[in-house]
Design a protein around this motif. Structure first.
Motif, PDB file in Angstrom:
ATOM      1  N   GLU A   1      29.464  58.564  22.876  1.00  0.00           N
ATOM      2  CA  GLU A   1      30.485  57.686  22.294  1.00  0.00           C
ATOM      3  C   GLU A   1      29.910  56.289  22.043  1.00  0.00           C
ATOM      4  O   GLU A   1      30.126  55.694  20.997  1.00  0.00           O
ATOM      5  N   ASP A   2      29.158  55.812  23.035  1.00  0.00           N
ATOM      6  CA  ASP A   2      28.558  54.473  22.898  1.00  0.00           C
ATOM      7  C   ASP A   2      27.587  54.428  21.724  1.00  0.00           C
ATOM      8  O   ASP A   2      27.567  53.458  20.959  1.00  0.00           O
TER       9      ASP A   2
ATOM     10  N   LEU B   1      28.421  68.623  39.643  1.00  0.00           N
ATOM     11  CA  LEU B   1      27.325  67.946  38.943  1.00  0.00           C
ATOM     12  C   LEU B   1      27.400  68.231  37.451  1.00  0.00           C
ATOM     13  O   LEU B   1      27.201  67.322  36.632  1.00  0.00           O
TER      14      LEU B   1
ATOM     15  N   ALA C   1      30.331  64.540  31.485  1.00  0.00           N
ATOM     16  CA  ALA C   1      31.073  63.292  31.252  1.00  0.00           C
ATOM     17  C   ALA C   1      30.117  62.172  30.863  1.00  0.00           C
ATOM     18  O   ALA C   1      30.398  61.371  29.949  1.00  0.00           O
ATOM     19  N   HIS C   2      28.988  62.153  31.523  1.00  0.00           N
ATOM     20  CA  HIS C   2      28.006  61.103  31.260  1.00  0.00           C
ATOM     21  C   HIS C   2      27.493  61.200  29.826  1.00  0.00           C
ATOM     22  O   HIS C   2      27.454  60.200  29.098  1.00  0.00           O
TER      23      HIS C   2
ATOM     24  N   ALA D   1      18.334  59.830  26.455  1.00  0.00           N
ATOM     25  CA  ALA D   1      18.472  58.790  27.478  1.00  0.00           C
ATOM     26  C   ALA D   1      18.659  59.396  28.864  1.00  0.00           C
ATOM     27  O   ALA D   1      18.274  58.803  29.871  1.00  0.00           O
ATOM     28  N   PHE D   2      19.257  60.593  28.867  1.00  0.00           N
ATOM     29  CA  PHE D   2      19.554  61.199  30.163  1.00  0.00           C
ATOM     30  C   PHE D   2      18.317  61.807  30.805  1.00  0.00           C
ATOM     31  O   PHE D   2      18.140  61.750  32.017  1.00  0.00           O
TER      32      PHE D   2
ATOM     33  N   ARG E   1      30.002  68.796  35.684  1.00  0.00           N
ATOM     34  CA  ARG E   1      31.080  67.959  35.131  1.00  0.00           C
ATOM     35  C   ARG E   1      30.601  66.523  34.980  1.00  0.00           C
ATOM     36  O   ARG E   1      30.885  65.867  33.984  1.00  0.00           O
ATOM     37  N   GLU E   2      29.885  66.057  35.983  1.00  0.00           N
ATOM     38  CA  GLU E   2      29.422  64.673  35.964  1.00  0.00           C
ATOM     39  C   GLU E   2      28.473  64.446  34.798  1.00  0.00           C
ATOM     40  O   GLU E   2      28.579  63.451  34.072  1.00  0.00           O
TER      41      GLU E   2
ATOM     42  N   ALA F   1      28.892  62.631  27.277  1.00  0.00           N
ATOM     43  CA  ALA F   1      29.957  62.334  26.323  1.00  0.00           C
ATOM     44  C   ALA F   1      30.130  60.820  26.182  1.00  0.00           C
ATOM     45  O   ALA F   1      30.248  60.291  25.062  1.00  0.00           O
ATOM     46  N   ALA F   2      30.138  60.136  27.331  1.00  0.00           N
ATOM     47  CA  ALA F   2      30.316  58.686  27.308  1.00  0.00           C
ATOM     48  C   ALA F   2      29.166  58.014  26.551  1.00  0.00           C
ATOM     49  O   ALA F   2      29.374  57.098  25.744  1.00  0.00           O
ATOM     50  N   GLU F   3      27.957  58.492  26.834  1.00  0.00           N
ATOM     51  CA  GLU F   3      26.788  57.905  26.185  1.00  0.00           C
ATOM     52  C   GLU F   3      26.812  58.158  24.675  1.00  0.00           C
ATOM     53  O   GLU F   3      26.496  57.270  23.874  1.00  0.00           O
TER      54      GLU F   3
END
Lengths: 298, 117
Positions: free
Chosen positions: A25-26, A12, A18-19, A44-45, A14-15, A21-23
């Motif tokens: 980046e966006d 979890l 990753a989430h 947002a999370f 890691r998930e 980091a992706a957000e």
């Protein structure tokens, strides 16, 4: 189990990482500086700790968790009402303790400490219809058939109550509980006489009534002095009245002492004629309680 | 751009699972993609708090409706846990969809009776 949880936790983490980091980046692509992008991603999370807590309740089976919550709540309530707790615990302890003590006593006296050979292998025979209660007595012919075809039991015998009789030996007299017993009685129980002889299977065939005088273990101590006289004395049977004050419940034939003696008394002395009073004839359906003995190793 | 908070609609209890399953129907996706897809497809009306997605994903995985596997993202240099719909998940999606249709129809009949007649 703990390792499994930790692996799920790592997964979890890691998930979520990753989430985020992706957000981020966006958000960065949409414009702004990296720090602001990370903050926006976190916003947002939501709260990661809350999410993890939520997930653990998904992983863990809820009933277990709920049980511990209830247990903790119960303990808190007990601590808050000490007087109630005291009474509750005391009464529970007394109740359980008393039940345990009674069972232990019963177990020792009735099941383990019978003065016969290997009392643990004695069982009680009974029959029951589906839905009906247990019936511990059966017609004599049924018992006779069971004895004849017995292959699984080491032995079995029949008994039926006889009523109170008074036994007179010299000047001494006593009122005891009598018991009709089949010839296999003593052999199955594994008892021997201290004087004379006991009932044998042979006595069943001769149809003569045989009287066996046995002492209970407690009566033993009281009557030792008179024993020898009593054994050689004449036997007289008399129905005693229930008000007879000399009744000794210990002299019940269940408690057969080491010093059982057999007297092949005159049938007339017993007040019965040639086998006529025997409750069991092969053609009569007198009731018979059957306590069989299991073979060794059962 | 994100809408103002007052324009957003709280997800109805129990609908998130259906939306996640539906999102995975075309192919596997990871959590971030799923959240973005739901937001984008509804013009940001449905605002899924990203964090709340993960308990749902793990619950669905436990029920065997989706299966997760770590692999490298096509568009990013990073590993994500990709979830894909299992056959059982497809059946569950059909069930939830029909239930949702029933519910929507029933509510519609009360709200707009004229259209029904």
């Amino acid at each position: 189990m703990t390792r499994w949880f930790r692996r799920q936790d790592d997964d979890l983490d890691r998930e979520i990482e990753a989430h985020l980091a992706a957000e981020a980046e966006d958000q960065l692509e949409a414009g702004g500086d990296p720090a602001a992008a990370r903050r926006a991603a976190r916003r947002a999370f939501g709260n990661p700790a809350l999410v993890k807590e939520d997930l653990r309740s998904v992983w863990r089976s809820r009933p277990v968790e709920a049980f511990w919550q209830d247990a903790r709540f119960g303990l808190r309530m007990l601590r808050r009402a000490p007087l109630f707790t005291l009474f509750a615990i005391t009464s529970l302890t007394l109740g359980l303790g008393a039940a345990g003590a009674v069972f232990a006593l019963f177990d020792k006296i009735v099941w383990r400490d019978l003065p016969v050979r290997d009392p643990g292998r004695l069982v009680v025979g009974s029959h029951a219809r589906p839905g009906g209660g247990f019936n511990y007595s059966m017609p004599y012919p049924q018992y006779a058939a069971m004895r004849e075809r017995n292959t699984t039991l080491e032995g079995l015998f029949a008994v039926t109550p006889f009523g109170r009789i008074s036994v007179t030996a010299g000047a001494d007299s006593d009122v005891v509980e009598g018991l009709y017993a089949g010839g296999d009685y003593y052999a199955t129980l594994g008892l021997g006489p201290s004087i004379g002889r006991l009932l044998t299977a042979e006595d069943d065939r001769t149809a003569n009534l045989v009287a066996v005088i046995s002492r209970s273990r407690r009566a033993d101590q009281r009557h030792t002095v008179h024993d020898r006289r009593r054994r050689s004395g004449r036997l007289r049977r008399r129905r005693s009245r229930a008000t007879d004050g000399h009744h000794d419940p210990d002299a019940h034939a269940r408690s057969l002492g080491r010093g059982s003696a057999a007297l092949e008394s005159g049938v007339r002395d017993l007040g019965v004629r040639d086998g006529a009073a025997s409750p069991w004839r092969d053609d009569r359906a007198g009731p018979a309680g059957v306590p069989p003995r299991l073979p060794a190793g059962r | 751009m994100p809408k103002r908070a007052s324009d957003r609609v709280e997800l109805l209890q129990g609908t998130l699972d259906m939306l996640v399953l539906r999102t995975l129907l075309p192919g596997p996706a990871h959590g971030h993609e799923i959240a973005k897809h739901i937001q984008r497809s509804t013009d940001d009306v449905l605002q899924v708090e990203h964090g709340s997605l993960y308990p749902a994903l793990h619950r669905l995985e436990r029920k065997g409706w989706i299966a997760g596997r770590w692999s490298l993202a096509r568009d990013r240099n990073r590993e994500f846990k990709y979830y894909r719909l299992t056959p059982a998940g497809k059946r569950q999606l059909a069930r939830e969809e029909s239930r949702w249709k029933q519910l929507a129809t029933a509510i519609g009949r009360i709200m707009w009776p004229a259209q029904e007649a």
